[in-house]
Design a protein around this motif. Structure first.
Motif, PDB file in Angstrom:
ATOM      1  N   UNK A   1       0.813  -1.212   0.000  1.00  0.00           N
ATOM      2  CA  UNK A   1       0.000   0.000   0.000  1.00  0.00           C
ATOM      3  C   UNK A   1       0.843   1.256   0.000  1.00  0.00           C
ATOM      4  N   UNK A   2       1.903   1.224  -0.795  1.00  0.00           N
ATOM      5  CA  UNK A   2       2.803   2.371  -0.870  1.00  0.00           C
ATOM      6  C   UNK A   2       2.061   3.633  -1.296  1.00  0.00           C
ATOM      7  N   UNK A   3       1.047   3.441  -2.134  1.00  0.00           N
ATOM      8  CA  UNK A   3       0.341   4.605  -2.660  1.00  0.00           C
ATOM      9  C   UNK A   3      -0.684   5.190  -1.700  1.00  0.00           C
ATOM     10  N   UNK A   4      -0.933   4.498  -0.582  1.00  0.00           N
ATOM     11  CA  UNK A   4      -1.902   5.008   0.392  1.00  0.00           C
ATOM     12  C   UNK A   4      -1.196   6.018   1.284  1.00  0.00           C
ATOM     13  N   UNK A   5      -1.473   7.292   1.038  1.00  0.00           N
ATOM     14  CA  UNK A   5      -0.755   8.355   1.749  1.00  0.00           C
ATOM     15  C   UNK A   5      -1.762   9.347   2.321  1.00  0.00           C
ATOM     16  N   UNK A   6      -2.470   8.964   3.376  1.00  0.00           N
ATOM     17  CA  UNK A   6      -3.561   9.818   3.859  1.00  0.00           C
ATOM     18  C   UNK A   6      -3.112  11.220   4.248  1.00  0.00           C
ATOM     19  N   UNK A   7      -1.951  11.330   4.881  1.00  0.00           N
ATOM     20  CA  UNK A   7      -1.537  12.656   5.350  1.00  0.00           C
ATOM     21  C   UNK A   7      -1.124  13.548   4.183  1.00  0.00           C
ATOM     22  N   UNK A   8      -0.541  12.932   3.159  1.00  0.00           N
ATOM     23  CA  UNK A   8      -0.177  13.708   1.966  1.00  0.00           C
ATOM     24  C   UNK A   8      -1.448  14.227   1.297  1.00  0.00           C
ATOM     25  N   UNK A   9      -2.472  13.373   1.265  1.00  0.00           N
ATOM     26  CA  UNK A   9      -3.739  13.808   0.672  1.00  0.00           C
ATOM     27  C   UNK A   9      -4.360  14.942   1.482  1.00  0.00           C
ATOM     28  N   UNK A  10      -4.273  14.823   2.811  1.00  0.00           N
ATOM     29  CA  UNK A  10      -4.785  15.909   3.667  1.00  0.00           C
ATOM     30  C   UNK A  10      -4.079  17.208   3.328  1.00  0.00           C
ATOM     31  N   UNK A  11      -2.761  17.101   3.118  1.00  0.00           N
ATOM     32  CA  UNK A  11      -1.970  18.283   2.836  1.00  0.00           C
ATOM     33  C   UNK A  11      -2.390  18.882   1.493  1.00  0.00           C
ATOM     34  N   UNK A  12      -2.655  18.009   0.525  1.00  0.00           N
ATOM     35  CA  UNK A  12      -3.024  18.501  -0.813  1.00  0.00           C
ATOM     36  C   UNK A  12      -4.410  19.146  -0.825  1.00  0.00           C
ATOM     37  N   UNK A  13      -5.338  18.528  -0.062  1.00  0.00           N
ATOM     38  CA  UNK A  13      -6.703  19.040  -0.110  1.00  0.00           C
ATOM     39  C   UNK A  13      -6.963  20.102   0.951  1.00  0.00           C
ATOM     40  N   UNK A  14      -6.066  20.180   1.934  1.00  0.00           N
ATOM     41  CA  UNK A  14      -6.266  21.149   3.009  1.00  0.00           C
ATOM     42  C   UNK A  14      -7.340  20.756   4.001  1.00  0.00           C
ATOM     43  N   UNK A  15      -7.650  19.442   4.048  1.00  0.00           N
ATOM     44  CA  UNK A  15      -8.678  18.963   4.981  1.00  0.00           C
ATOM     45  C   UNK A  15      -8.100  18.472   6.305  1.00  0.00           C
ATOM     46  N   UNK A  16      -6.809  18.693   6.469  1.00  0.00           N
ATOM     47  CA  UNK A  16      -6.121  18.092   7.613  1.00  0.00           C
ATOM     48  C   UNK A  16      -6.720  18.435   8.956  1.00  0.00           C
ATOM     49  N   UNK A  17      -7.304  19.639   9.078  1.00  0.00           N
ATOM     50  CA  UNK A  17      -7.806  20.038  10.405  1.00  0.00           C
ATOM     51  C   UNK A  17      -9.029  19.221  10.812  1.00  0.00           C
ATOM     52  N   UNK A  18      -9.629  18.477   9.867  1.00  0.00           N
ATOM     53  CA  UNK A  18     -10.773  17.636  10.237  1.00  0.00           C
ATOM     54  C   UNK A  18     -10.309  16.309  10.823  1.00  0.00           C
ATOM     55  N   UNK A  19      -9.051  15.985  10.623  1.00  0.00           N
ATOM     56  CA  UNK A  19      -8.533  14.703  11.109  1.00  0.00           C
ATOM     57  C   UNK A  19      -8.454  14.708  12.632  1.00  0.00           C
ATOM     58  N   UNK A  20      -8.645  13.524  13.218  1.00  0.00           N
ATOM     59  CA  UNK A  20      -8.545  13.452  14.681  1.00  0.00           C
ATOM     60  C   UNK A  20      -7.098  13.633  15.119  1.00  0.00           C
ATOM     61  N   UNK A  21      -6.157  13.499  14.190  1.00  0.00           N
ATOM     62  CA  UNK A  21      -4.755  13.730  14.554  1.00  0.00           C
ATOM     63  C   UNK A  21      -4.491  15.206  14.815  1.00  0.00           C
ATOM     64  N   UNK A  22      -5.261  16.055  14.165  1.00  0.00           N
ATOM     65  CA  UNK A  22      -5.035  17.490  14.320  1.00  0.00           C
ATOM     66  C   UNK A  22      -5.334  17.949  15.749  1.00  0.00           C
ATOM     67  N   UNK A  23      -6.349  17.327  16.371  1.00  0.00           N
ATOM     68  CA  UNK A  23      -6.655  17.682  17.768  1.00  0.00           C
ATOM     69  C   UNK A  23      -6.380  16.478  18.654  1.00  0.00           C
ATOM     70  N   UNK A  24      -5.208  15.921  18.547  1.00  0.00           N
ATOM     71  CA  UNK A  24      -4.908  14.697  19.281  1.00  0.00           C
ATOM     72  C   UNK A  24      -4.855  14.971  20.781  1.00  0.00           C
ATOM     73  N   UNK A  25      -5.704  14.264  21.518  1.00  0.00           N
ATOM     74  CA  UNK A  25      -5.694  14.386  22.973  1.00  0.00           C
ATOM     75  C   UNK A  25      -5.274  13.033  23.525  1.00  0.00           C
ATOM     76  N   UNK A  26      -4.076  12.998  24.095  1.00  0.00           N
ATOM     77  CA  UNK A  26      -3.517  11.702  24.494  1.00  0.00           C
ATOM     78  C   UNK A  26      -4.250  11.089  25.679  1.00  0.00           C
ATOM     79  N   UNK A  27      -5.065  11.877  26.368  1.00  0.00           N
ATOM     80  CA  UNK A  27      -5.779  11.314  27.519  1.00  0.00           C
ATOM     81  C   UNK A  27      -7.154  10.780  27.142  1.00  0.00           C
TER      82      UNK A  27
END
Lengths: 389, 297
Positions: free
Chosen positions: A90-116
């Motif tokens: 799955x080399x071509x599966x690059x979710x974060x690169x796609x987020x960067x290209x589309x600018x949707x990254x802030x919707x990802x749960x990684x953007x507001x990662x709460x470790x608790x």
């Protein structure tokens, strides 16, 4: 891959325990999800001193199979969001690169990662799985095959459909479709249903990719696959698939299939009722069953006596009851073999039977049959015991 | 670097020779092994495209030079900088986050990431790939030679009793949107690496000594005096001027300057030693705090 070896306790004394915050997230995912994710293999540690493990492999259901992804936390740096390693193909599966290209990254749960937050991992897995489904759809859409392009354009809109490319070294590539069938809630068909996850029946259709254009494209390989818990209610192996006519497409085939399936599922639901009545009819003749499967009514056990010979009768009631008769197994309460295991008879299903009898008559006929049969079994038991002596 | 897909594809077509000096690799692996967990950082070095192959030194290897050798890009890694903590270069979505302490004088040629992995061969993770893309977009265009971004992935491991540490590493080049594995040659001292020395071009600029102004009687500002004084520890600018001005036979003066420099070096070494102690103590405190915040106590 081996099934889950994960348990709350560390697998062995040598393995470090999971860091508490990571453990909470993993447990939440494994126990509280509508997605049956499994943790496979050994957990391992990314710390130099290896006091706490913080990495593991998850088997994530996708397209009637699993994809295996490594999730890597940092026990020492809990605030750092986990990183994921996808499969080698799955080399071509690059979710974060796609987020960067589309600018949707802030919707990802990684953007507001709460470790608790114990839900963190579950959100991440679900988010990545959805993106992976889209990624595979895109890959399949790129395939240069006119017939597949047509199939995709007609069925891809169906809700919950998953497709994936299957690359094989010795054969041409294939495309696998996983089509969810019958939009109905199986839990409503089974009173007192114990299922934790939603149950589904899928049609798996595997199309070979052909770059030439044959006049009659080969039929896809078709198979029905159900979630494992559903097997005690409805057997997809016993279902006869409608034949695939040359030149057919899935959009024609699926409604026909669903129609047949619907009828059989309703029959299966009715079959529970007739099995229940059969078990209830056991009581007047054999006495109250020692054990009975109260939900699917597939099993019942009664205690019987012939003279001083005491034995159990196990009834295994098939899904096609009353068309198929219950399978009887006798088990002695008084005789054991050399390993100390009670002697049991072979499964018996050749006794007189008619599906048209009412449950009381069925039970009485079985009783009459057993009056003679138990003598044979008693002899078998005595022979078995004298041999061991 | 602003390498578009077409340019990257062109770079992919040509052969790229990757190399790292033994000392730089040892320092990099030590950094990865010494970090408490994962770590990442930037890689520095230079890319060059030798115009012509080195002339044959012996009569025997004429075969090599029969055809015109394709111009090949060579990238050599000479060092790294790292904060020794995971994801110090990127946010959770893999976007490059410039380090505050990073020196801006040099442009990185790539980055490295150290992470204890289980699967061989090593593959870049989701975030590493995103960081590679983001970094290549953020960095200024590499001058003078355009080259693909380099990524070195390190996976340290140790025997159960921690007596033996081993490091698995693999280099990748960012071509298009994929990280393609590339072989990384380790350059050591010795005759086998003569080519490397032939192509060596010194890069470190020589520290510029302030030139005294001849026309003014004072001989430079007070600031310049101080700067030179700190360099030579008491060996004044006047004496230095005398040294430069006089013809020869200034052995005693030379000795004095040398001794002054040695003294200066010694005080520097002491300071470094002391600050190292402080850093170590601070790291211990950080570790305790980290344990507490991770609920590991």
């Amino acid at each position: 891959m081996a099934p889950s070896t994960y348990s709350a306790a560390p697998a062995s004394s040598s393995a470090a325990p999971l860091a508490p915050l990571v453990d909470a997230q993993l447990n939440f995912l494994l126990s509280d999800s509508t997605l049956p994710v499994k943790q496979v293999g050994q957990i391992w540690s990314g710390c130099r001193n290896r006091r706490y493990a913080d990495r593991f492999t998850l088997a994530i259901p996708f397209c009637l199979d699993y994809v295996y992804w490594d999730f890597m936390y940092n026990a020492m740096y809990p605030k750092v969001a986990p990183d994921v390693l996808f499969g080698p193909d799955d080399e071509g599966f690059q979710p974060l690169v796609d987020y960067d290209d589309t600018g949707n990254g802030d919707k990802s749960c990684l953007a507001q990662w709460d470790f608790r937050d114990p839900r963190g991992l579950m959100c991440l897995v679900k988010e990545l799985r959805l993106l992976y489904i889209e990624y595979q759809k895109k890959r399949v859409a790129e395939v240069d095959d006119a017939r597949l392009k047509f199939e995709l354009s007609t069925v891809l809109a169906k809700e919950g459909i998953e497709v994936c490319m299957v690359s094989l070294t010795d054969r041409p590539d294939e495309v696998k479709f996983a089509v969810p069938l019958l939009d109905l809630d199986f839990t409503k068909l089974v009173p007192g249903c114990p299922w934790k996850f939603p149950q589904k029946i899928h049609l798996q259709a595997i199309f070979p990719v052909s770059r030439s254009y044959p006049s009659v494209p080969p039929a896809p390989r078709l198979k029905l696959i159900s979630t494992p818990d559903l097997k005690s209610f409805f057997s997809v192996d016993g279902f006869k698939l409608p034949t695939w006519i040359d030149g057919m497409c899935m959009a024609e085939y699926i409604p026909r299939l669903e129609e047949n399936l619907q009828i059989q599922v309703v029959e299966a639901s009715a079959s529970i009722g007739s099995r229940r009545r059969f078990i209830e009819a056991l009581a007047p003749t054999f006495g109250r069953p020692l054990e009975a499967d109260a939900i699917f009514c597939r099993k019942a056990t009664v205690l019987s006596i012939s003279g001083i010979f005491t034995f159990l009768v196990h009834f295994a009631i098939p899904l096609q009851f009353p068309k198929q008769q219950p399978i009887l197994t006798l088990q002695s309460s008084q005789h054991c073999n050399s390993q100390g295991i009670p002697i049991t008879s072979h499964p018996i299903n050749d006794y007189p039977w008619s599906p048209r009898w009412d449950p009381t008559e069925m039970v009485e006929r079985i009783y009459d049959f057993l009056v003679d049969e138990c003598q044979n079994f008693k002899k078998l038991c005595s022979d078995g015991c004298s041999q061991t002596r | 670097m602003a390498v578009g897909d077409s340019a990257a594809a062109a770079a992919g077509a040509e052969e790229v020779k990757l190399s790292i000096s033994g000392a730089a690799l040892a320092a990099l692996l030590h950094r990865c092994g010494a970090a408490a967990g994962d770590c990442d950082g930037l890689l520095f070095g230079r890319a060059s495209r030798p115009p012509a192959p080195a002339p044959a030194l012996s009569d025997y290897d004429d075969d090599h030079h029969n055809g015109p050798a394709a111009p090949c890009l060579s990238i050599s890694v000479s060092g790294h900088s790292s904060l020794s903590s995971p994801s110090s270069l990127s946010d959770p979505l893999g976007c490059f986050r410039p380090m505050t302490a990073a020196s801006s004088t040099q442009t990185p040629i790539g980055f490295f990431s150290s992470s204890r992995r289980r699967h061989a061969p090593l593959r870049p993770s989701m975030r590493e790939l995103a960081l590679a893309r983001s970094l290549s977009k953020t960095l200024p265009p590499p001058a003078p030679v355009a080259h693909p971004l380099l990524f070195v992935l390190v996976s340290p491991s140790a025997s159960p009793d921690l007596s033996t540490h081993s490091f698995d590493y693999r280099a990748f080049l960012l071509l298009g949107s994929r990280l393609v594995p590339a072989s990384l040659a380790v350059v050591n001292v010795g005759p086998g690496f003569r080519d490397q020395y032939h192509s060596f071009v010194p890069e470190s600029p020589f520290p510029s000594l302030p030139t005294p102004a001849h026309e003014s009687a004072g001989g430079g500002s007070i600031g310049e005096h101080k700067a030179v004084d700190s360099m030579v520890e008491g060996f004044g600018l006047g004496r230095l001027q005398g040294l430069v001005g006089a013809a020869a036979g200034q052995a005693a003066e030379m000795d004095a300057m040398y001794a002054g420099m040695l003294r200066r070096l010694e005080t520097l070494a002491r300071e470094v030693e002391k600050s190292n102690h402080r850093v170590l103590e601070q790291e211990k405190r950080n570790l305790m705090l980290r344990y507490r915040s991770a609920g590991l106590e």
